[in-house]
Design a protein around this motif. Structure first.
Motif, short mmCIF file in Angstrom:
data_model
loop_
_atom_site.label_atom_id
_atom_site.label_comp_id
_atom_site.label_asym_id
_atom_site.label_seq_id
_atom_site.Cartn_x
_atom_site.Cartn_y
_atom_site.Cartn_z
N UNK A 1 -12.82 108.31 -29.19
CA UNK A 1 -14.24 108.25 -29.50
C UNK A 1 -14.46 107.17 -30.55
N UNK A 2 -15.72 106.97 -30.91
CA UNK A 2 -16.04 106.01 -31.97
C UNK A 2 -17.06 106.61 -32.91
N UNK A 3 -17.20 106.00 -34.08
CA UNK A 3 -18.13 106.49 -35.09
C UNK A 3 -19.51 106.71 -34.51
N UNK A 4 -20.13 107.76 -34.94
CA UNK A 4 -21.49 108.14 -34.54
C UNK A 4 -21.57 108.69 -33.13
N UNK A 5 -20.45 108.80 -32.45
CA UNK A 5 -20.44 109.42 -31.13
C UNK A 5 -19.93 110.85 -31.30
N UNK B 1 -12.53 104.10 -32.05
CA UNK B 1 -11.74 103.90 -33.26
C UNK B 1 -11.05 105.18 -33.77
N UNK B 2 -11.12 106.24 -32.98
CA UNK B 2 -10.46 107.48 -33.39
C UNK B 2 -9.79 108.09 -32.18
N UNK C 1 -6.50 106.41 -36.50
CA UNK C 1 -7.69 105.59 -36.48
C UNK C 1 -7.29 104.14 -36.17
#
Lengths: 112, 113
Positions: A93-97, A31-32, A51
């Motif tokens: 990348x994605x959240x929390x990664x 999501x980024x 995003x």
């Protein structure tokens, strides 16, 4: 895991023309999506990012578009100038990664 | 505001020698990273530290060790340098995970002979 493919590896355009670099990603949860510019012998620098809740973002002569369905995003540079010559990297990348997954880079050459 | 500072900028080592690359950031970022970039190639993650007190392996950790000394500093150590470790090393930091973009240091150009 995520995989990012970037095309083309080299792009040569006439000064004043537009340049488009495309990246595809594999993880639909990403999501980024940032873009970095690296001039010869210098560090990579963030030039624009997007995003997944946005389809397009512009900053003067550069823009990034995102197609979530097709899982690809693109960097658009209009009215290219000699100082645009550099290697451009996309990433995802994605959240929390905590790791950006990088494309292999595109060498952009601006011909006078 | 210096951003991310790396030292040294250049280094030549003999095979088997050890050295530590230093990195410090003054942006109060939580996460820090070490990358290597071989000529004409992309960035490969060696190690990262998501937050103070934690470190994790990246794509190419063999031959390297790291220490997150405090929130500001993240060092990379080569215990026994090999010619295959000749590269440009970049340190980077980010606010929270990766979602606010990385700020890179100016790099360390390392040659192992």
């Amino acid at each position: 895991g995520e995989n990012v493919e970037q095309h083309p590896s080299t792009l040569s355009v006439q000064e004043g023309d537009s340049a488009v670099i495309k990246c595809t990603y594999s993880d639909s949860a990403s999501n980024y999506f940032p873009w970095y510019k690296q001039e010869l012998g210098k560090r990579p620098q963030l030039i624009i990012d997007i995003r997944s809740n946005v389809g397009e973002k512009k900053d003067q002569r550069i823009a990034v578009t995102l197609n979530k369905t097709a899982k690809h995003f693109s960097l658009h540079i209009t009215e290219t100038q000699p100082e645009d010559s550099a290697v451009y990297f996309c990433a995802a990348t994605r959240d929390s990664n905590y790791q950006l997954i990088w494309g292999a880079g595109t060498k952009l050459i601006i011909k006078p | 505001n210096a951003g991310v500072t790396q030292t040294p900028k250049f280094q030549v080592l003999k095979t088997g020698q050890s050295m530590t690359l230093q990195c410090a950031q003054d942006m109060n970022h939580n996460s820090m990273y070490w990358y290597r970039q071989d000529p004409g190639m992309g960035l490969r993650l060696i190690y990262y530290s998501a937050s103070e007190g934690t470190t994790d392996k990246g794509e190419v950790p063999n031959g390297y060790n790291v220490s997150r000394l405090n929130k500001r500093e993240f060092s990379l150590r080569l215990e026994s340098a090999a010619p295959s470790q000749t590269s440009v090393y970049f340190c980077a930091s980010s606010q929270t995970g990766t979602n606010y973009g990385y700020t890179f240091g100016s790099g360390t150009r390392l040659t192992v002979v």
